[in-house]
Structure formats: structure tokens, C-alpha cells
Design an enzyme around this catalytic site. Structure first.
Site, PDB file in Angstrom:
ATOM      1  N   SER A  62      49.717 -11.063 -39.839  1.00  0.00           N
ATOM      2  CA  SER A  62      49.204 -12.300 -40.442  1.00  0.00           C
ATOM      3  C   SER A  62      49.362 -13.481 -39.494  1.00  0.00           C
ATOM      4  O   SER A  62      48.716 -14.512 -39.651  1.00  0.00           O
ATOM      5  CB  SER A  62      50.010 -12.608 -41.709  1.00  0.00           C
ATOM      6  OG  SER A  62      51.378 -12.779 -41.350  1.00  0.00           O
ATOM      7  N   CYS A 122      60.823  -8.096 -41.634  1.00  0.00           N
ATOM      8  CA  CYS A 122      59.567  -8.842 -41.423  1.00  0.00           C
ATOM      9  C   CYS A 122      59.464  -9.005 -39.925  1.00  0.00           C
ATOM     10  O   CYS A 122      60.463  -9.367 -39.270  1.00  0.00           O
ATOM     11  CB  CYS A 122      59.631 -10.200 -42.107  1.00  0.00           C
ATOM     12  SG  CYS A 122      58.320 -11.330 -41.585  1.00  0.00           S
TER      13      CYS A 122
HETATM   14  N1  DGL Z   1      55.035 -10.551 -40.263  1.00  0.00           N
HETATM   15  C1  DGL Z   1      54.842 -10.180 -41.604  1.00  0.00           C
HETATM   16  C2  DGL Z   1      55.771  -9.129 -42.122  1.00  0.00           C
HETATM   17  O1  DGL Z   1      56.261  -8.343 -41.345  1.00  0.00           O
HETATM   18  C3  DGL Z   1      54.223 -11.112 -42.599  1.00  0.00           C
HETATM   19  C4  DGL Z   1      54.753 -12.482 -42.791  1.00  0.00           C
HETATM   20  C5  DGL Z   1      53.874 -13.235 -43.789  1.00  0.00           C
HETATM   21  O2  DGL Z   1      52.699 -13.491 -43.452  1.00  0.00           O
HETATM   22  O3  DGL Z   1      54.366 -13.532 -44.884  1.00  0.00           O
HETATM   23  O4  DGL Z   1      55.976  -9.004 -43.294  1.00  0.00           O
END
Ligand code: DGL
Length: 268
Positions: free
Chosen positions: A11, A186
Site C-alpha cells: 500500500s 506489518c
Molecule cells: N505494509 C502493510 C502491511 O504489511 C500495510 C500498511 C497499511 O497500509 O495499513 O500490513
């Protein structure tokens, strides 16, 4: 299957933490990066909307660009959409899920902190990982979009607000028996590794899935195709930035990860 072109998808900038690991053990691959800042943050999106969005975006992207393998470098996306994506696309798709299993093997005091987005924290998939691999540990959870935004700001050249970071982690910092191991569930969070470790006086294990993903890509890469790689690395975003300054700052960060250009991707 001859893998020549790897697409890393997220994202936002979080996928760069995975990209760094992928490139480290596959130094000669062709890779590109797509981030869906039009729908950022994924961790706040409704489950079905997220699945539809990712599927339509990646189907459209792969129709316009040659892609032989996709890395969904986003836990929020992988824990929701992997199955749907695999049923729509015939190329290999590697996903990332929270590194609960290695954390369970690493913890000494049996207290693990799972730090992820609100979406990943609430997914049935995540609960299954905990039940399957960390049943004998105590797994504490924090879902935070603030941390995702702090990582975005860091890569736009802004200073990370340490107080804000500490406020998010405070429930764990206040505990008598603090977690000794954190799962960075994340992909944005490894970009804040130093800052997170500092909140725990650097006495904490931080575990993410980047290396495991890189190894999976290595298994799927065709050696002969790698020898033919041309090493042009392009990054794409789905929504124009609010200022030229923001664009330039991000472009600079992408350059540090080997990307030669940062361009708008139009779905139409
Ligand atoms: N980098 C993402 C993840 O690993 C998403 C972060 C987001 O857009 O909320 O969950």
C-alpha cells in the site's frame, strides 16, 4: 516457468523493507515496485473491498507490464487476498504473514508482542497462526495505523515523532513482564526497527518475515533468466502526491533501494 521480472507490491513504502531482503539474496533480478497510495492505509480497509481492490489493480497491472512473480509485501493484503489473487493470476505469488513461528522459537520469557495493522490483528488467519505456532506463549497484540504513518513520514525525510511511537507501545512498556520478542507484522515496521528497539532500551528481539520471503523468491527464480536481467528498476504509485517536495523526497528514498524512477501508474 521462467521468472524474469519480480513485482513487489504494498500500500506504501513498507514493501521496501521486504525488497531490501529480496535483493540481498537475489542481487541480479529485475524488479519493480507498485504501491497503492490511492487506497492507503490498507490496515483500515474493509475486508471484501480490500480483496477486490488488490485483485483488480494487480490484474490490470500485469496486463500492461511483464511480470513473472509477485511479492505481496504487505501483511494486511496477504492475510486477506492471497487466495483470491492466486485464483485470478497464473504466475507465482509470494505473500507475507506475521512471523509468529520464529518468534515462538525465540522467546525466552514466553511473552510475545504482535505489532501489526488493525486489519492484520483482527484476521482469522492471524489467530490461526497464533494457535498453530505459539500456543504455549502469551501473545499480546497491538494494531496501529499511527506506526504505519510514521514509517511513511520517515521515508519522506521527516523526523519520526518518538513520543508518538512510545505512546503506541506504552501498554507493553508498562508491564512488569514485558515481551522479550516482537513480531513486526506489518512491512512498514522494520523501517522503524531502530526507533522501536530504543523504546525497549534495545533489550528486545524484533522478528519480521523479510528474509523468509527473500528465500522463497530465491527458490522460484530461474538462474538462466537472472543472467539475462537488465537491471532497470521502476517504482509506480496510484495517486499523485500532494506536493512536488513529497514526490522528490520519496523518489530519493526509492533511489536508496535501487529504483531508477518513480512514476504514476494509471489504471485506465
Ligand atoms: N505494509 C502493510 C502491511 O504489511 C500495510 C500498511 C497499511 O497500509 O495499513 O500490513
Amino acid at each position: 516457468m521462467t521468472v524474469k521480472q519480480v513485482l513487489i507490491f504494498d500500500s506504501g513504502v513498507g514493501g521496501l523493507s521486504v525488497c531490501a531482503q529480496v535483493v540481498k539474496i537475489n542481487p541480479n533480478i529485475n524488479y519493480s515496485y507498485l504501491f497503492d497510495n490511492a487506497c492507503f492505509p490498507y490496515g483500515e480497509l474493509e475486508h471484501n473491498f480490500l480483496i477486490q481492490r488488490i485483485t483488480s489493480l494487480l490484474v490490470s497491472f500485469t496486463e500492461k507490464h511483464p511480470v513473472d512473480l509477485i511479492v505481496i509485501a504487505c501483511n494486511s493484503a496477504s492475510t486477506a487476498a492471497l487466495q483470491a489473487l492466486r485464483s485470478r493470476l497464473s504466475i507465482p505469488i509470494v505473500g507475507v504473514v506475521p512471523a509468529v513461528k520464529p518468534a515462538a522459537a525465540m522467546t525466552e520469557n514466553g511473552v510475545i508482542g504482535l505489532l501489526a495493522t488493525p486489519a492484520t490483528i483482527n484476521r482469522a488467519y492471524t489467530q490461526e497462526l497464533i494457535t498453530q505456532f505459539a500456543d504455549s506463549a502469551q501473545v499480546l497484540k497491538i494494531g496501529s495505523t499511527e506506526l504505519v504513518k510514521l514509517a511513511e513520514q520517515k521515508l519522506q525525510g521527516l523526523t519520526v515523532d518518538k513520543q508518538q511511537l512510545q505512546d503506541v507501545l506504552q501498554p507493553w512498556l508498562d508491564l512488569k513482564e514485558k515481551p522479550d520478542t516482537l513480531v513486526l507484522g506489518c512491512t512498514h515496521f522494520p523501517l522503524l526497527k531502530k526507533e522501536i528497539a530504543a523504546c525497549f532500551d534495545n533489550k528486545i528481539n524484533l522478528v519480521d518475515s523479510g528474509k523468509a520471503i527473500a528465500q522463497r523468491v530465491y527458490q522460484l527464480i530461474d538462474e538462466q533468466a537472472v543472467l539475462e536481467a537488465v537491471n532497470i528498476h521502476q517504482a509506480y504509485y496510484t495517486k499523485a502526491f500532494s506536493s512536488q517536495k513529497q514526490h522528490l523526497a520519496l523518489q530519493n528514498s526509492f533511489k536508496n533501494y535501487g529504483f531508477t524512477a518513480l512514476e504514476f501508474y494509471s489504471e485506465c
